[in-house]
Design an enzyme around this catalytic site. Structure first.
Site, PDB file in Angstrom:
ATOM      1  N   HIS A 335      20.024  -6.093  15.886  1.00 34.29           N
ATOM      2  CA  HIS A 335      20.408  -4.372  14.933  1.00 34.29           C
ATOM      3  C   HIS A 335      19.961  -4.645  13.186  1.00 34.29           C
ATOM      4  O   HIS A 335      20.532  -3.754  13.131  1.00 34.29           O
ATOM      5  CB  HIS A 335      22.208  -4.057  15.667  1.00 34.29           C
ATOM      6  CG  HIS A 335      22.294  -3.234  15.471  1.00 34.29           C
ATOM      7  ND1 HIS A 335      23.217  -1.942  16.652  1.00 34.29           N
ATOM      8  CD2 HIS A 335      22.792  -2.916  14.010  1.00 34.29           C
ATOM      9  CE1 HIS A 335      23.495  -0.640  15.621  1.00 34.29           C
ATOM     10  NE2 HIS A 335      23.497  -1.787  14.752  1.00 34.29           N
ATOM     11  N   GLU A 336      21.402  -5.774  12.818  1.00 36.03           N
ATOM     12  CA  GLU A 336      21.103  -5.464  11.338  1.00 36.03           C
ATOM     13  C   GLU A 336      20.187  -5.717  10.665  1.00 36.03           C
ATOM     14  O   GLU A 336      19.303  -5.308   9.839  1.00 36.03           O
ATOM     15  CB  GLU A 336      22.395  -6.654  11.004  1.00 36.03           C
ATOM     16  CG  GLU A 336      23.317  -6.476  11.689  1.00 36.03           C
ATOM     17  CD  GLU A 336      23.993  -5.120  11.842  1.00 36.03           C
ATOM     18  OE1 GLU A 336      23.947  -4.697  10.988  1.00 36.03           O
ATOM     19  OE2 GLU A 336      25.597  -5.119  12.512  1.00 36.03           O
ATOM     20  N   HIS A 345      21.448   4.384  12.996  1.00 37.33           N
ATOM     21  CA  HIS A 345      22.210   4.145  14.040  1.00 37.33           C
ATOM     22  C   HIS A 345      21.738   5.105  14.943  1.00 37.33           C
ATOM     23  O   HIS A 345      21.438   6.604  14.656  1.00 37.33           O
ATOM     24  CB  HIS A 345      23.660   4.305  14.279  1.00 37.33           C
ATOM     25  CG  HIS A 345      24.440   3.099  13.767  1.00 37.33           C
ATOM     26  ND1 HIS A 345      25.424   3.022  12.835  1.00 37.33           N
ATOM     27  CD2 HIS A 345      23.676   1.960  13.203  1.00 37.33           C
ATOM     28  CE1 HIS A 345      25.720   2.218  12.869  1.00 37.33           C
ATOM     29  NE2 HIS A 345      24.990   0.785  13.384  1.00 37.33           N
ATOM     30  N   ASN A 408      -0.765 -20.793  18.577  1.00 39.92           N
ATOM     31  CA  ASN A 408       0.278 -19.818  17.765  1.00 39.92           C
ATOM     32  C   ASN A 408      -0.125 -18.885  17.536  1.00 39.92           C
ATOM     33  O   ASN A 408       0.336 -17.951  17.072  1.00 39.92           O
ATOM     34  CB  ASN A 408       1.384 -20.778  16.902  1.00 39.92           C
ATOM     35  CG  ASN A 408       0.289 -21.062  15.819  1.00 39.92           C
ATOM     36  OD1 ASN A 408      -0.772 -21.183  15.832  1.00 39.92           O
ATOM     37  ND2 ASN A 408       1.303 -21.955  14.687  1.00 39.92           N
ATOM     38  N   ASP A 418      -7.547 -19.760  16.529  1.00 42.38           N
ATOM     39  CA  ASP A 418      -6.648 -19.690  17.206  1.00 42.38           C
ATOM     40  C   ASP A 418      -6.843 -18.710  17.975  1.00 42.38           C
ATOM     41  O   ASP A 418      -5.703 -18.011  18.141  1.00 42.38           O
ATOM     42  CB  ASP A 418      -5.211 -20.531  16.557  1.00 42.38           C
ATOM     43  CG  ASP A 418      -4.203 -20.818  17.305  1.00 42.38           C
ATOM     44  OD1 ASP A 418      -3.989 -20.643  18.815  1.00 42.38           O
ATOM     45  OD2 ASP A 418      -3.734 -21.929  16.492  1.00 42.38           O
ATOM     46  N   ASP A 469     -13.822   2.755  -4.109  1.00 36.70           N
ATOM     47  CA  ASP A 469     -14.406   1.356  -2.808  1.00 36.70           C
ATOM     48  C   ASP A 469     -15.656   1.290  -2.635  1.00 36.70           C
ATOM     49  O   ASP A 469     -16.464   2.543  -3.303  1.00 36.70           O
ATOM     50  CB  ASP A 469     -13.033   1.939  -2.021  1.00 36.70           C
ATOM     51  CG  ASP A 469     -13.467   0.341  -0.906  1.00 36.70           C
ATOM     52  OD1 ASP A 469     -13.676  -0.577  -1.766  1.00 36.70           O
ATOM     53  OD2 ASP A 469     -13.706   0.396   0.205  1.00 36.70           O
ATOM     54  N   ASP A 472     -18.694  -3.052   1.970  1.00 37.34           N
ATOM     55  CA  ASP A 472     -19.080  -4.599   1.986  1.00 37.34           C
ATOM     56  C   ASP A 472     -20.122  -4.888   3.184  1.00 37.34           C
ATOM     57  O   ASP A 472     -20.022  -3.846   4.079  1.00 37.34           O
ATOM     58  CB  ASP A 472     -17.765  -5.187   2.411  1.00 37.34           C
ATOM     59  CG  ASP A 472     -16.706  -4.099   0.947  1.00 37.34           C
ATOM     60  OD1 ASP A 472     -16.660  -4.955  -0.092  1.00 37.34           O
ATOM     61  OD2 ASP A 472     -15.423  -4.023   2.061  1.00 37.34           O
ATOM     62  N   ASP A 483     -13.574  -8.178   0.427  1.00 40.31           N
ATOM     63  CA  ASP A 483     -13.731  -7.013   0.082  1.00 40.31           C
ATOM     64  C   ASP A 483     -14.143  -6.166  -1.485  1.00 40.31           C
ATOM     65  O   ASP A 483     -14.130  -7.353  -2.611  1.00 40.31           O
ATOM     66  CB  ASP A 483     -12.424  -7.110   0.006  1.00 40.31           C
ATOM     67  CG  ASP A 483     -12.056  -5.153  -0.045  1.00 40.31           C
ATOM     68  OD1 ASP A 483     -12.447  -4.041   0.258  1.00 40.31           O
ATOM     69  OD2 ASP A 483     -10.393  -4.572   0.154  1.00 40.31           O
ATOM     70  N   ARG A 484     -14.687  -5.439  -1.811  1.00 37.40           N
ATOM     71  CA  ARG A 484     -15.414  -5.467  -3.199  1.00 37.40           C
ATOM     72  C   ARG A 484     -14.949  -3.981  -3.165  1.00 37.40           C
ATOM     73  O   ARG A 484     -14.577  -3.051  -2.367  1.00 37.40           O
ATOM     74  CB  ARG A 484     -16.635  -4.866  -3.371  1.00 37.40           C
ATOM     75  CG  ARG A 484     -17.206  -7.147  -2.848  1.00 37.40           C
ATOM     76  CD  ARG A 484     -19.387  -6.486  -2.724  1.00 37.40           C
ATOM     77  NE  ARG A 484     -19.280  -5.182  -1.956  1.00 37.40           N
ATOM     78  CZ  ARG A 484     -21.186  -4.928  -2.437  1.00 37.40           C
ATOM     79  NH1 ARG A 484     -21.673  -5.563  -3.295  1.00 37.40           N
ATOM     80  NH2 ARG A 484     -21.299  -4.147  -1.227  1.00 37.40           N
TER      81      ARG A 484
END
Length: 610
Positions: A335-336, A345, A408, A418, A469, A472, A483-484
């Site tokens: 919650h915090e 809330h 993982n 993985d 941009d 690529d 990324d170019r």
């Protein structure tokens, strides 16, 4: 063909009811005794590890058979996880314990699509599981030479304090700025990409001296308590596309590093300052939470800064260890953290189903593992407005200091891929048992990987996002799509800006991002406030002193905008937060005059910032 030997560990299987028993969770008035039967599939001749990646238990609840499937929570710890405690003479002792063979699991009940489970298997089964819409707790009975466990509902635990616990957050925090709603159509491409990206929160936990005393001056007991809590938090945030990993734990085993007191407001401020001035210099992390054994004034069980994530001073929360049942404390901490991530809330109209939600102002006696529709909107709008960068940073291979953990989902040093555990992996290119590419495979993932092979040289792998941009292309020798972008200084957006590191920063877009749709750039006269050298207007800071802008640099200081809303007719508006004074400044690379752009608070020749 691999022969599989099914190893079954059987004990007495008949359940019986108990009237009352004192458990770690408290005095339980009504419980059922069960004897979980563990069923494990191992290759013939294999050595069984202490804690398998996947386990299965069978037992009965209310006379009905239950099959509990568990998988190790491999994302529980970060690769550079560390622990710190203090010797009696105050010396700091930091270790990097091997955590890959831990005993914390998530799971589900067979044939129950809505089921969940968070279980510690360190010494028997301890945790909770959801079965047919009901939440049950399980823990060992600790009888001599017995595998007996108690299964019970939280409602059957005697309450130590009938007064409901509350979160202490109100809307008068200085760090809180009202968030304007942004529809999907109003999002910039950059905001949309940010929303779609996976988020990572590197969490650091601190236990105060009272916690150390409360758990018998036993470091292992405090550590176990913290692990149990994080094991509950991680699946709560997975549903929000946020991966929470514990990067460190500190136990104040000699004396507190701050004055922990019953005033939650004061304690939070002191903890946040200690984090900013001490902890961050020793351990990189995104968010810190203090778990304390002290009782806060009134019903308050926790407190956190609203929208503080990634902020040096305010990415923090404090939680009282208010219940023997760890998952209730975990929900308070989630919650915090939710407040830190921009969630307010819940109101009465907010819903997440039939149960109370994580961001309810009063902490419920019922399990609350879901965020409401309101929380999800709050979080989304916070991300759109602030785009906090620290939670985008996925751990790099070079960050790994402890052994790689296969399964993982992080490709670490020594691994080629993985894809998770052998049970969950669906990648035909990756061997989940070794985290190596299968025979004949060149790659397992990447924009230049197709059916386990590199795409041909020159194949477009990413279209140009905008005029700054570039499209690529693949090299034919790698799965990566580098990324170019267009050269810096090239005019963009109808000559209203210049390309800067693949983006076209212009003041108009920055005003919309800060004040919402319809906002425009203020008249030139407003920018003259930047010559005053105060928080309303300055160009840069030197040794924490605000430096006034020179006349030619006024458009490289504070950004002045006109929100163009019925409630705000002021022509000169700035975005100001004392918690992040730099937010609301004109961004680097922004056009400030013809053939000129902003760099370090100065309006310079367009070629200079690059």
């Amino acid at each position: 063909m691999i022969q599989v030997l099914l190893v079954t560990i059987s004990l007495a299987v008949f359940p019986y009811q108990g009237s009352s028993v004192i458990l770690e969770s408290g005095n339980v008035n009504d419980y059922e005794v069960v004897y979980p039967r563990k069923v494990t599939a191992l290759p013939k001749g294999a050595v069984q590890p202490k804690y398998e990646d996947a386990m299965q238990y069978e037992f009965k609840v209310n006379g009905e058979p239950v099959v509990l499937h568990l998988e190790k929570n491999k994302g529980l710890f970060s690769e550079d996880y560390s622990e710190t405690h203090y010797s009696p003479d105050g010396r700091e002792i930091t270790t990097y314990p091997p955590v890959e063979d831990h005993c914390y699991y998530h799971g589900r009940i067979e044939n129950d699509a809505d089921s969940t489970a968070s279980i510690s298997a360190c010494n028997g089964l301890k945790g909770h599981f959801k079965l047919q819409g009901e939440m049950y707790l399980i823990e060992p009975l600790k009888l001599p030479d017995s595998e007996a466990h108690a299964v019970f509902k939280y409602e059957n635990v005697e309450k130590e304090d009938e007064a409901p616990k509350m979160c202490g957050v109100t809307q008068n925090w200085e760090s809180y700025e009202p968030i304007k709603k942004a529809s999907q159509s109003n999002l910039t491409p950059e905001q949309q990409r940010y929303l779609n990206a996976k988020k990572y929160v590197k969490l650091f936990l601190v236990a105060d001296y009272i916690m150390y005393l409360k758990y018998g001056r036993n470091l292992t007991a405090v550590r176990t308590r913290m692990y149990d809590i994080v094991n509950v938090i991680t699946p709560i945030y997975h549903r929000m596309n946020i991966h929470v990993a514990l990067v460190g734990l500190e136990i104040w085993s000699n004396t507190d590093k701050i004055i922990v007191q019953s005033s939650a407001d004061v304690t939070l401020d002191l903890f946040a300052k200690w984090r900013a001035t001490d902890l961050l210099s020793r351990k990189s992390h995104d968010n810190a939470q203090l778990l304390t054994g002290i009782n806060f004034n009134g019903p308050t069980a926790g407190l956190g800064y609203l929208g503080g994530i990634c902020n040096t001073m305010y990415s923090a929360g404090i939680v009282q260890d208010h219940s023997k049942i760890h998952h209730l404390v975990a929900i308070a901490m989630a919650h915090e953290m939710g407040h830190n991530l921009g969630m307010d809330h819940d109101k009465d109209t907010c819903t997440c189903g039939t149960r109370p939600c994580v961001m309810a102002g009063a902490l419920s006696c019922e399990a609350s593992f879901l965020f409401s529709d309101c929380s999800q909107k709050d979080h989304r709008e916070f991300l759109i407005k602030n785009m906090p960068q620290c939670i985008l940073k996925k751990p790099l291979k070079t960050d790994v200091v402890s052994p790689a953990v296969c399964g993982n989902y992080f490709v670490e040093v020594g691994e080629e891929c993985d894809c998770g555990s052998p049970r969950t992996c669906r990648d035909p290119c990756c061997d989940a048992t070794t985290c190596k590419l299968r025979q004949g495979a060149q790659c397992a993932e990447g924009l230049c990987c197709d059916q386990c092979r590199f795409k041909g040289a020159g194949t477009e792998c990413r279209a140009a996002k905008d005029e700054c941009d570039m499209a690529d292309v693949c090299t034919g020798r790698s799965a990566e799509c580098t990324d170019r972008f267009q050269r810096n200084g090239q005019p963009c957006k109808n000559n209203n800006g210049y390309c800067y590191n693949g983006k076209c920063p212009i003041m108009a877009d920055q005003c919309i991002a800060l004040f919402g749709p319809g906002a425009t750039v203020s008249q030139d006269a407003c920018f003259q406030f930047n010559r005053e050298g105060n928080h309303y207007g300055y160009c840069r800071k030197e040794q924490n002193t605000k430096i006034a802008c020179e006349p030619q640099d006024v458009k490289c200081g504070r950004l002045y905008c006109f929100p163009n809303s019925p409630e705000n007719k002021n022509p000169c508006n700035i975005y100001y937060s004392p918690n992040d004074e730099d937010k609301g400044m004109v961004l680097p690379g922004t056009k400030c005059a013809d053939r000129k752009a902003c760099s370090n608070g100065q309006c310079v020749d367009v070629t200079t910032p690059y």
